[in-house]
Structure formats: structure tokens, C-alpha cells
Design a protein around this motif. Structure first.
Motif, PDB file in Angstrom:
ATOM      1  N   SER A  31       0.842  -1.194   0.000  1.00  0.00           N
ATOM      2  CA  SER A  31       0.000   0.000   0.000  1.00  0.00           C
ATOM      3  C   SER A  31       0.873   1.238   0.000  1.00  0.00           C
ATOM      4  O   SER A  31       1.956   1.251   0.586  1.00  0.00           O
ATOM      5  N   LEU A  32       0.390   2.276  -0.650  1.00  0.00           N
ATOM      6  CA  LEU A  32       1.023   3.591  -0.611  1.00  0.00           C
ATOM      7  C   LEU A  32       0.093   4.544   0.117  1.00  0.00           C
ATOM      8  O   LEU A  32      -1.081   4.662  -0.233  1.00  0.00           O
ATOM      9  N   ALA A  76      -1.403   9.480   6.938  1.00  0.00           N
ATOM     10  CA  ALA A  76      -2.378   8.390   7.012  1.00  0.00           C
ATOM     11  C   ALA A  76      -1.790   7.143   7.650  1.00  0.00           C
ATOM     12  O   ALA A  76      -2.523   6.220   8.003  1.00  0.00           O
ATOM     13  N   ARG A  77      -0.462   7.104   7.819  1.00  0.00           N
ATOM     14  CA  ARG A  77       0.184   5.998   8.521  1.00  0.00           C
ATOM     15  C   ARG A  77       0.957   6.510   9.731  1.00  0.00           C
ATOM     16  O   ARG A  77       1.899   5.901  10.194  1.00  0.00           O
ATOM     17  N   GLN A  78       0.520   7.653  10.257  1.00  0.00           N
ATOM     18  CA  GLN A  78       1.015   8.196  11.524  1.00  0.00           C
ATOM     19  C   GLN A  78       2.549   8.276  11.545  1.00  0.00           C
ATOM     20  O   GLN A  78       3.193   7.948  12.546  1.00  0.00           O
ATOM     21  N   PHE A  79       3.124   8.702  10.415  1.00  0.00           N
ATOM     22  CA  PHE A  79       4.559   8.901  10.345  1.00  0.00           C
ATOM     23  C   PHE A  79       4.979  10.001  11.319  1.00  0.00           C
ATOM     24  O   PHE A  79       4.307  11.023  11.423  1.00  0.00           O
ATOM     25  N   PRO A  80       6.100   9.839  12.026  1.00  0.00           N
ATOM     26  CA  PRO A  80       7.064   8.734  11.980  1.00  0.00           C
ATOM     27  C   PRO A  80       6.831   7.670  13.051  1.00  0.00           C
ATOM     28  O   PRO A  80       7.647   6.777  13.219  1.00  0.00           O
ATOM     29  N   ASP A  82       0.026   0.268  12.610  1.00  0.00           N
ATOM     30  CA  ASP A  82      -0.663   1.561  12.676  1.00  0.00           C
ATOM     31  C   ASP A  82      -0.620   2.161  14.081  1.00  0.00           C
ATOM     32  O   ASP A  82      -1.649   2.457  14.674  1.00  0.00           O
ATOM     33  N   GLN A  83       0.604   2.385  14.580  1.00  0.00           N
ATOM     34  CA  GLN A  83       0.778   2.955  15.908  1.00  0.00           C
ATOM     35  C   GLN A  83       0.904   4.474  15.840  1.00  0.00           C
ATOM     36  O   GLN A  83       1.439   5.023  14.878  1.00  0.00           O
ATOM     37  N   GLY A  84       0.418   5.140  16.890  1.00  0.00           N
ATOM     38  CA  GLY A  84       0.454   6.594  16.970  1.00  0.00           C
ATOM     39  C   GLY A  84       1.548   7.094  17.898  1.00  0.00           C
ATOM     40  O   GLY A  84       2.477   6.358  18.245  1.00  0.00           O
ATOM     41  N   PRO A  85       1.453   8.349  18.333  1.00  0.00           N
ATOM     42  CA  PRO A  85       2.500   8.948  19.168  1.00  0.00           C
ATOM     43  C   PRO A  85       2.681   8.226  20.493  1.00  0.00           C
ATOM     44  O   PRO A  85       1.742   7.637  21.038  1.00  0.00           O
TER      45      PRO A  85
END
Length: 333
Positions: A95-96, A101-105, A271-274
Motif C-alpha cells: 500500500s502507498l 495516514a500511517r502516523q509517520f514517523p 498503525d501505531q500513533g504517538p
């Protein structure tokens, strides 16, 4: 530096990219993505052109509200002279996403932490993307859950399960007066399970028996004790408690790998957040974030002390990155 990142050049003919744009317009009007269609095109990298299929990806608007840099699922296509499907940067299906949308970084750091701790992980790469000559900027390239992903984790090929049903979005958006989630079984994980990365029509006879086994055990009251790896769930819960965010264990995010030797299901987190400091002690966030489908009980202050210290040690390596990330991407922005 961005100039050192690989560049993916995607070319999709007008009659094919129109398919993606029509799905996007329908999704915007509807409020969610449903039954997206595939379009044909090519991807070029380092002068090599590879045929591929593309479709819109992502349940909700953060993935496709923008008129470009919308999320795409990509599958490479096998040519007549190829022994198998060609890979792009080691991935055949991926997936791109735009980075947000992928909670970078945070997701990238989380996956690196999983590797350092010996957990199963999901490969990510940051790439530059052009679509029909239009520069889309930096995007996250995430490998789809598949046999290739298992191989990278040194895991024996087996079934990967999803315990959720996208029909909940249709109900929530389309019904004028939807009833509470607790009062219906529309997406109950004990009823709705599906394979990820493999078509049920193409699995082996043994894999069909394994699917039926999982399906039958879910009907029992003690399904968690029989089906799910207690150690893997407990370790995942400890890590997510230390991180301060249980989003990856939500059933719409996590997949479950069926260990073919133990016949136990092991979580594949994504899909982890801060990072959020845990000030309130350990809790059973697994139960809260799976609607009671799974649970991890009986937390004790000194439980798994060595493991928790190891997690803290790994996380401490990334404190400068957390600070930088929070400066660039403030949590409440």
C-alpha cells in the motif's frame, strides 16, 4: 535526505485512472470506501517497468479526500516470461499512503521497536512517488500481509486472519438512526472472519481444514484459551501499555497469524500513533480495544519485570526522535 530515497513512477492510462477517481467520488459522497475496483498500469523504478494493478485503499476519508496522494493498494502482475510476480523494493503487494495516514514517523519507529524486541513486524519504506508525471511527494510504502511478509519475519507460511467486517461502515453511515454497536452482531469477530493475503479458493486442503478449525473453535466459550497465544497477547499488551496507545490491537488494524505448529493465533501489530507516557499503571487495553473479544487479565506491578525493562530500554533510544517528531507533527495539530 529525500534525494536518496527511491522514486516510484506510476503510469495509469486515462481510462484506467478514471476508475480510481470514480471510486473516490463515490466514497466522498458515501462517507466510506466500499468494493473498490482495480485499474491497470505500470510502475517504473531504476529504469525497470513492471505491470501492476491499483485500487483505492482505506476505509475512511483521511485516505482519499485529497485529489492526489490518495492511498493505493498495489499488486504487481506476472508476465509470461516471469517465474513469479516481480517485486518492487522486495514487495509484491503493498500500500502507498500519504505519511499522515500511517502516523509517520511513529508507526515506523514502532515497527523498528518490534524488530529490536523480537516481535513480528510489518515492513515499511519511505519512497518518492510520481503518478502520470505529477509529483505526489513522499509516501509510505507498507507491505501487505502476505506470505512474503511472513518470510521476512522468518515465519512458516500459514493463514493470516482478520476478525472484522467492513459492513459496519455501511450501517453507521447509511442508517439515519443506527443503534448502538453493542446491540447488534453485524461485525462480531466471532462470526465474521476472513483470510488476508490469500484467497480461500486458492488455499490448500490442509489450510481449508485449519480455517474450519478456527471457525469452529470461535463458537466455544473458551475460544481465547484454545485459539490465541497467551504469551504473544501478554507481550503485546505490555508493549502497548508502555507505549501508552493500544490503537494497533484494534481489530480493524491487527491481523492474526496462525502458527502451523501450535495452532495458536499470534497478533501482527500495525498503525501505531504517538508515544504517550503511561501515568495510570498497566491496564487491559486489549479488552477495551477489541470490544471484549480478547482480554489480558491479572496485571501485577512486577509482572514480567525483565521484559518491561527491556522495552523501556529500547524505547529510550528513540527519545530524540520522539521530541523531533512532536515538534514537527504536534499531536493536536
Amino acid at each position: 535526505e529525500a534525494k536518496l530515497l527511491p522514486l516510484l513512477k506510476i503510469d495509469i492510462p486515462y481510462n484506467q485512472i478514471s476508475i480510481l477517481r470514480k471510486d473516490r467520488i463515490k466514497s466522498i459522497k458515501r462517507g466510506y470506501l466500499s468494493n473498490p475496483s482495480w485499474a491497470n498500469g505500470t510502475i517504473s523504478i531504476n529504469g525497470e517497468e513492471i505491470e501492476a494493478k491499483f485500487r483505492l485503499k482505506g476505509d475512511l476519508g483521511q485516505h482519499w479526500l485529497g485529489d492526489k496522494r490518495f492511498s493505493l493498494r498495489v499488486r504487481t502482475k506476472k508476465n509470461k516470461n516471469d517465474l513469479g510476480k516481480p517485486s518492487i523494493l522486495g514487495m509484491k503487494t503493498f500500500s502507498l499512503h500519504k505519511l499522515g495516514a500511517r502516523q509517520f514517523p511513529y508507526e515506523n519507529i514502532f515497527q523498528e521497536t518490534l524488530i529490536n524486541l523480537g516481535f513480528h513486524h510489518v515492513p515499511h519504506k519511505i519512497v518518492k512517488v510520481k503518478v502520470n508525471g505529477d509529483y505526489w511527494g513522499l509516501m509510505d510504502m507498507q507491505e501487505h500481509f502476505s506470505s512474503s511478509l511472513l518470510e521476512k519475519n522468518k515465519m512458516r507460511d500459514s493463514l493470516i486472519f482478520t476478525f472484522s467486517n467492513d459492513a459496519r461502515f455501511a450501517y453507521r453511515f447509511d442508517e439515519s438512526e443506527p443503534i448502538s454497536h453493542e446491540n447488534y452482531w453485524l461485525d462480531n469477530p466471532r462470526l465474521f472472519l476472513k483470510l488476508t493475503g490469500k484467497s480461500f479458493q486458492k488455499v490448500t486442503r490442509i489450510e481449508k481444514k485449519q480455517f474450519s478449525y478456527v471457525q469452529s473453535i470461535l463458537k466455544r466459550k473458551d475460544y481465547q484459551d484454545i485459539l490465541f497465544s497467551k504469551r504473544h497477547l501478554k507481550d503485546a499488551s505490555d508493549l502497548l501499555n508502555l507505549w501508552g496507545d493500544f490503537h494497533p490491537i484494534n481489530l480493524s488494524n491487527t491481523k492474526f497469524y496462525l502458527n502451523p505448529f501450535s495452532l495458536k493465533l499470534e497478533p501482527l501489530l500495525a498503525d501505531q500513533g504517538p508515544f504517550r507516557e503511561n501515568k495510570n499503571g498497566f491496564k487491559d487495553g486489549v479488552k477495551l480495544n477489541t470490544g471484549g473479544f480478547l482480554k489480558v487479565d491479572n496485571y501485577k506491578i512486577n509482572d514480567n519485570y525483565k521484559f518491561k525493562n527491556n522495552v523501556k530500554k529500547q524505547l529510550s533510544k528513540y527519545e530524540p526522535l520522539y521530541k523531533l517528531a512532536n515538534d514537527i507533527f504536534p499531536e493536536n495539530a
